[in-house]
Structure formats: C-alpha cells, structure tokens
Motif scaffolding. Structure first.
Motif, short mmCIF file in Angstrom:
data_model
loop_
_atom_site.label_atom_id
_atom_site.label_comp_id
_atom_site.label_asym_id
_atom_site.label_seq_id
_atom_site.Cartn_x
_atom_site.Cartn_y
_atom_site.Cartn_z
N LYS A 1 45.03 -30.64 79.70
CA LYS A 1 45.97 -31.63 80.20
C LYS A 1 45.54 -32.22 81.53
O LYS A 1 44.83 -31.59 82.31
N ASN A 2 46.01 -33.43 81.77
CA ASN A 2 45.84 -34.11 83.06
C ASN A 2 47.21 -34.12 83.71
O ASN A 2 48.03 -35.00 83.47
N ALA B 1 48.53 -37.16 85.96
CA ALA B 1 48.85 -38.46 85.37
C ALA B 1 50.35 -38.77 85.44
O ALA B 1 50.73 -39.88 85.80
N ARG B 2 51.20 -37.80 85.14
CA ARG B 2 52.64 -38.05 85.17
C ARG B 2 53.14 -38.26 86.59
O ARG B 2 54.14 -38.93 86.81
N LEU C 1 54.33 -43.67 82.77
CA LEU C 1 53.74 -43.78 81.44
C LEU C 1 54.64 -44.59 80.51
O LEU C 1 55.85 -44.39 80.49
N THR D 1 46.00 -38.36 79.14
CA THR D 1 46.88 -37.27 79.56
C THR D 1 46.54 -35.94 78.90
O THR D 1 46.68 -34.90 79.52
N THR D 2 46.14 -35.95 77.64
CA THR D 2 45.91 -34.70 76.92
C THR D 2 44.69 -34.81 76.01
O THR D 2 44.55 -35.79 75.28
#
Length: 150
Positions: free
Chosen positions: A8-9, A12-13, A18, A105-106
């Motif tokens: 996971k990143n 990013a969230r 998003l 993101t993933t």
C-alpha cells in the motif's frame, strides 16, 4: 495456494483527495513478478504519467530477485500500465483539463496470480485540508474510545 500480497501507499490518502478508481495491469519481467510475490516492492514514491497515449508508473521500486542471474531487472524503471483505450483517453483528458493527477494506492496479486495496481484520479490537498483530515481522525478515535469504555 499463494500467500496474500498487498503493498500500500499510505501517504496517498493523506496527500490527495481520491476520486475515480481503476485497476490496471502492469507489464513486468519474470524476475519482477517473483520479487512482488515475495513482497519486496514499494509504491510510496511512485507516480503515474501519460507518454504517447500510454500510462506509465514512474519510480516504482521492485527489489532485485535474489536468485536472478544477469537477467535481473533494474529496480526503478518505467513500467507500462495496461488499461483499455477508453479508460486511457478519459484519464488523459481529465489530467490535461482540470489539473488532476493519477496516484497509485495499492499493488496486489489477484486470484489469477497477476500483479494489479489500483490507481486513482486524484486532486492534491492543501495544507488546511490535511489538517482537517487529521482532526477528523482524532475525533473518530476519541469517539471510538468513549463508546468502547462505556
């Protein structure tokens, strides 16, 4: 049966708001998919970019395969993402028009054993948006504690 691989990143969230999500395949070499299956990859510093009507992920790190010979891959190379042409056109139009960006993101292995990348069309957050996100998380955590203790 394969073990579950999900990379996971988490930034990013926090960094981006998003919006639309897509599942993209990745064009990989044999040693790259073996390293991903071992969980030796990172997408935290990576970003997506359009080149000649195709989407690439730049700066994605996949560690060298331990048992790879001189056929081993470069750890940070541009990797082509596989999407349908209609999706590529839509992403290209949105990123040019409104100043949105594409964020990974993933990274995961699907049921068929293929490496897939979950990407989002995203808008960068300002500093006050990030503060609001942190404040919301803190409030939710405090509420959960109160409910749990009562």
């Amino acid at each position: 049966m394969q073990k579950e691989v999900t990379i996971k990143n988490k930034r990013a969230r926090f960094e981006y708001e998003l919006m639309d999500s897509y599942d993209a395949g990745i064009q990989l070499f044999g040693t790259e998919i073996k390293s991903i299956r071992m969980g030796k990859a990172s997408i935290t510093e990576s970003f997506c970019q359009m080149k000649n009507g195709e989407l690439y992920i730049i700066n994605m790190f996949i560690d060298e395969y331990d048992w790879g010979t001189y056929f081993n891959h470069k750890t940070r190379r541009d990797r082509k993402l596989l999407l349908q042409k209609s999706e590529l056109r839509k992403l290209e139009r949105k990123t040019k028009e409104t100043g949105l960006t594409i964020v990974a993101t993933t990274l995961y292995i699907n049921n068929n054993g293929l490496a897939k990348l979950k990407i989002y069309l995203a808008k960068g957050k300002k500093l006050f948006d990030k503060r609001n996100t942190i404040k919301g998380k803190d409030l939710k955590r405090d509420l959960d504690r109160m409910v749990k203790n009562s």
